[in-house]
Design a protein around this motif. Structure first.
Motif, PDB file in Angstrom:
ATOM      1  N   ALA A 241     -41.244 127.635  16.048  1.00 22.31           N
ATOM      2  CA  ALA A 241     -42.344 126.676  15.976  1.00 22.31           C
ATOM      3  C   ALA A 241     -42.928 126.430  17.362  1.00 22.31           C
ATOM      4  O   ALA A 241     -42.259 126.650  18.385  1.00 22.31           O
ATOM      5  CB  ALA A 241     -41.851 125.353  15.386  1.00 22.31           C
ATOM      6  N   TRP A 242     -44.182 125.967  17.365  1.00 26.44           N
ATOM      7  CA  TRP A 242     -44.788 125.487  18.613  1.00 26.44           C
ATOM      8  C   TRP A 242     -44.431 124.015  18.730  1.00 26.44           C
ATOM      9  O   TRP A 242     -44.713 123.225  17.837  1.00 26.44           O
ATOM     10  CB  TRP A 242     -46.298 125.671  18.600  1.00 26.44           C
ATOM     11  N   CYS A 243     -43.764 123.667  19.824  1.00 25.45           N
ATOM     12  CA  CYS A 243     -43.312 122.296  20.036  1.00 25.45           C
ATOM     13  C   CYS A 243     -44.324 121.565  20.911  1.00 25.45           C
ATOM     14  O   CYS A 243     -44.580 121.968  22.054  1.00 25.45           O
ATOM     15  CB  CYS A 243     -41.929 122.284  20.702  1.00 25.45           C
ATOM     16  N   ARG A 244     -44.884 120.492  20.397  1.00 25.22           N
ATOM     17  CA  ARG A 244     -45.868 119.744  21.165  1.00 25.22           C
ATOM     18  C   ARG A 244     -45.228 118.960  22.302  1.00 25.22           C
ATOM     19  O   ARG A 244     -45.866 118.700  23.311  1.00 25.22           O
ATOM     20  CB  ARG A 244     -46.641 118.805  20.238  1.00 25.22           C
ATOM     21  N   LEU A 245     -43.968 118.608  22.142  1.00 22.08           N
ATOM     22  CA  LEU A 245     -43.271 117.888  23.204  1.00 22.08           C
ATOM     23  C   LEU A 245     -43.068 118.788  24.423  1.00 22.08           C
ATOM     24  O   LEU A 245     -43.307 118.391  25.558  1.00 22.08           O
ATOM     25  CB  LEU A 245     -41.922 117.377  22.701  1.00 22.08           C
ATOM     26  N   ARG A 246     -42.612 120.026  24.190  1.00 22.20           N
ATOM     27  CA  ARG A 246     -42.335 120.973  25.285  1.00 22.20           C
ATOM     28  C   ARG A 246     -43.532 121.838  25.639  1.00 22.20           C
ATOM     29  O   ARG A 246     -43.508 122.555  26.634  1.00 22.20           O
ATOM     30  CB  ARG A 246     -41.167 121.884  24.908  1.00 22.20           C
ATOM     31  N   LYS A 247     -44.571 121.801  24.781  1.00 22.92           N
ATOM     32  CA  LYS A 247     -45.768 122.620  24.992  1.00 22.92           C
ATOM     33  C   LYS A 247     -45.409 124.099  25.153  1.00 22.92           C
ATOM     34  O   LYS A 247     -45.875 124.795  26.060  1.00 22.92           O
ATOM     35  CB  LYS A 247     -46.563 122.114  26.199  1.00 22.92           C
ATOM     36  N   ASP A 248     -44.582 124.571  24.252  1.00 22.54           N
ATOM     37  CA  ASP A 248     -44.114 125.956  24.280  1.00 22.54           C
ATOM     38  C   ASP A 248     -43.486 126.272  22.931  1.00 22.54           C
ATOM     39  O   ASP A 248     -43.240 125.375  22.118  1.00 22.54           O
ATOM     40  CB  ASP A 248     -43.088 126.139  25.403  1.00 22.54           C
ATOM     41  N   PHE A 249     -43.214 127.555  22.690  1.00 21.06           N
ATOM     42  CA  PHE A 249     -42.495 127.937  21.482  1.00 21.06           C
ATOM     43  C   PHE A 249     -41.031 127.563  21.638  1.00 21.06           C
ATOM     44  O   PHE A 249     -40.442 127.724  22.710  1.00 21.06           O
ATOM     45  CB  PHE A 249     -42.624 129.449  21.230  1.00 21.06           C
ATOM     46  N   ARG A 250     -40.454 127.059  20.562  1.00 20.32           N
ATOM     47  CA  ARG A 250     -39.049 126.701  20.544  1.00 20.32           C
ATOM     48  C   ARG A 250     -38.442 127.171  19.223  1.00 20.32           C
ATOM     49  O   ARG A 250     -39.158 127.441  18.247  1.00 20.32           O
ATOM     50  CB  ARG A 250     -38.843 125.190  20.698  1.00 20.32           C
ATOM     51  N   HIS A 251     -37.122 127.272  19.191  1.00 21.19           N
ATOM     52  CA  HIS A 251     -36.400 127.723  18.004  1.00 21.19           C
ATOM     53  C   HIS A 251     -35.396 126.662  17.612  1.00 21.19           C
ATOM     54  O   HIS A 251     -34.619 126.204  18.442  1.00 21.19           O
ATOM     55  CB  HIS A 251     -35.722 129.064  18.281  1.00 21.19           C
ATOM     56  N   PHE A 252     -35.430 126.259  16.344  1.00 21.62           N
ATOM     57  CA  PHE A 252     -34.623 125.143  15.864  1.00 21.62           C
ATOM     58  C   PHE A 252     -33.739 125.579  14.700  1.00 21.62           C
ATOM     59  O   PHE A 252     -34.205 126.265  13.791  1.00 21.62           O
ATOM     60  CB  PHE A 252     -35.524 124.000  15.382  1.00 21.62           C
ATOM     61  N   ARG A 253     -32.494 125.150  14.733  1.00 24.44           N
ATOM     62  CA  ARG A 253     -31.604 125.380  13.596  1.00 24.44           C
ATOM     63  C   ARG A 253     -31.784 124.232  12.598  1.00 24.44           C
ATOM     64  O   ARG A 253     -31.571 123.071  12.937  1.00 24.44           O
ATOM     65  CB  ARG A 253     -30.159 125.443  14.072  1.00 24.44           C
ATOM     66  N   PRO A 254     -32.185 124.535  11.368  1.00 22.07           N
ATOM     67  CA  PRO A 254     -32.375 123.470  10.375  1.00 22.07           C
ATOM     68  C   PRO A 254     -31.128 122.627  10.139  1.00 22.07           C
ATOM     69  O   PRO A 254     -31.242 121.444   9.809  1.00 22.07           O
ATOM     70  CB  PRO A 254     -32.786 124.238   9.112  1.00 22.07           C
ATOM     71  N   ASP A 255     -29.929 123.207  10.311  1.00 23.87           N
ATOM     72  CA  ASP A 255     -28.725 122.414  10.088  1.00 23.87           C
ATOM     73  C   ASP A 255     -28.501 121.384  11.189  1.00 23.87           C
ATOM     74  O   ASP A 255     -27.604 120.549  11.085  1.00 23.87           O
ATOM     75  CB  ASP A 255     -27.495 123.327   9.947  1.00 23.87           C
ATOM     76  N   ARG A 256     -29.323 121.415  12.243  1.00 24.52           N
ATOM     77  CA  ARG A 256     -29.242 120.413  13.300  1.00 24.52           C
ATOM     78  C   ARG A 256     -30.342 119.363  13.191  1.00 24.52           C
ATOM     79  O   ARG A 256     -30.457 118.498  14.050  1.00 24.52           O
ATOM     80  CB  ARG A 256     -29.325 121.084  14.666  1.00 24.52           C
ATOM     81  N   MET A 257     -31.171 119.493  12.167  1.00 22.07           N
ATOM     82  CA  MET A 257     -32.256 118.533  11.987  1.00 22.07           C
ATOM     83  C   MET A 257     -31.733 117.301  11.248  1.00 22.07           C
ATOM     84  O   MET A 257     -31.282 117.410  10.109  1.00 22.07           O
ATOM     85  CB  MET A 257     -33.411 119.168  11.205  1.00 22.07           C
ATOM     86  N   HIS A 258     -31.816 116.155  11.887  1.00 23.74           N
ATOM     87  CA  HIS A 258     -31.398 114.909  11.246  1.00 23.74           C
ATOM     88  C   HIS A 258     -32.515 114.364  10.348  1.00 23.74           C
ATOM     89  O   HIS A 258     -32.252 113.654   9.384  1.00 23.74           O
ATOM     90  CB  HIS A 258     -31.018 113.875  12.300  1.00 23.74           C
TER      91      HIS A 258
END
Length: 235
Positions: free
Chosen positions: A174-191
């Motif tokens: 995803a494009w992260c607006r906080l970091r202003k860059d592409f980031r990769h997230f594990r769904p099992d870490r999403m609260h």
């Protein structure tokens, strides 16, 4: 390749293309002459299959055209059955249910050997994966609360563009607006993972192309490398 099989392949190539496909490219992929491709295009058009275009410009298959039902031989059906059963390993409950429906239809049409078994081991079902896939299709912004490597939580808005299924874990690009860059997230870490009314319509394709380029040339490539079953950095 039989002429009827080649016509089918021409349709499949045009169906998957985003831009007009020139005859030379079709000829190269199907290992025939350009003249043969021209004859095939005429044959398809004579059967009222909506192929548009002309030599030198390329050909497209008009949207909305559906192929007739496809018949699989027994080995093809068995290969599909095994592949469907392995979707349980993704932890995507929505895909798992869809695979079970597809497998029932396939088995009803082509009874399969009961000796074909696959392990049911896999990641625990994550109900948010179907929601993430829907957000990618709809180009809808997600608001997530994410646990980083050290366990600290951050709230951020992301533009989801791709969901990657590894054997051990799924990863959202995803494009992260906080970091202003592409980031990769594990769904099992999403609260938390909440689809917003905010859309990025028409931008998904260009974002995916930029992300794919960054995987091999930019900092995002280093962040993704080696993170299949380990943690995924969020910066």
């Amino acid at each position: 390749m039989r002429p009827t099989d080649r016509l089918f392949e021409v349709i499949q190539i045009l169906r998957g293309a985003r831009t007009p496909v020139i005859a030379a490219r079709l000829a190269e992929q199907l290992e025939v002459s350009v003249r043969t491709i021209y004859r095939d295009i005429v044959a398809l058009q004579s059967m009222r299959i909506p192929v548009a275009g002309e030599p030198g410009i390329g050909y497209v298959l008009q949207r909305g055209y559906d192929l007739p039902p496809i018949n699989f031989d027994i080995e093809e059906a068995e290969a599909i059955s095994v592949g469907l059963s392995m979707l349980a390993r993704t932890g995507d409950a929505g895909l798992k249910r869809a695979a079970e429906r597809a497998a029932r239809k396939l088995n009803a049409a082509t009874p399969l050997s009961e000796a074909l078994l696959t392990s049911s081991w896999g990641a625990p079902d994550l109900d948010l994966l179907p929601e993430i896939r829907a957000a990618i299709r709809e180009e809808r912004t997600l608001q997530i609360v994410y646990a980083g490597d050290a366990g600290s939580l951050t709230r951020r808005k992301v533009l989801p563009i791709a969901l990657i299924y590894y054997a051990e874990v799924a990863v959202l690009a995803a494009w992260c607006r906080l970091r202003k860059d592409f980031r990769h997230f594990r769904p099992d870490r999403m609260h938390e993972c909440t689809p917003l009314d905010e859309r990025f319509e028409g931008e998904g394709g260009s974002l995916r192309r930029a992300w794919e380029a960054s995987r091999s040339t930019g900092p995002a490539a280093n962040r993704l490398a080696g993170q299949r079953s380990n943690s995924t950095k969020t910066g």
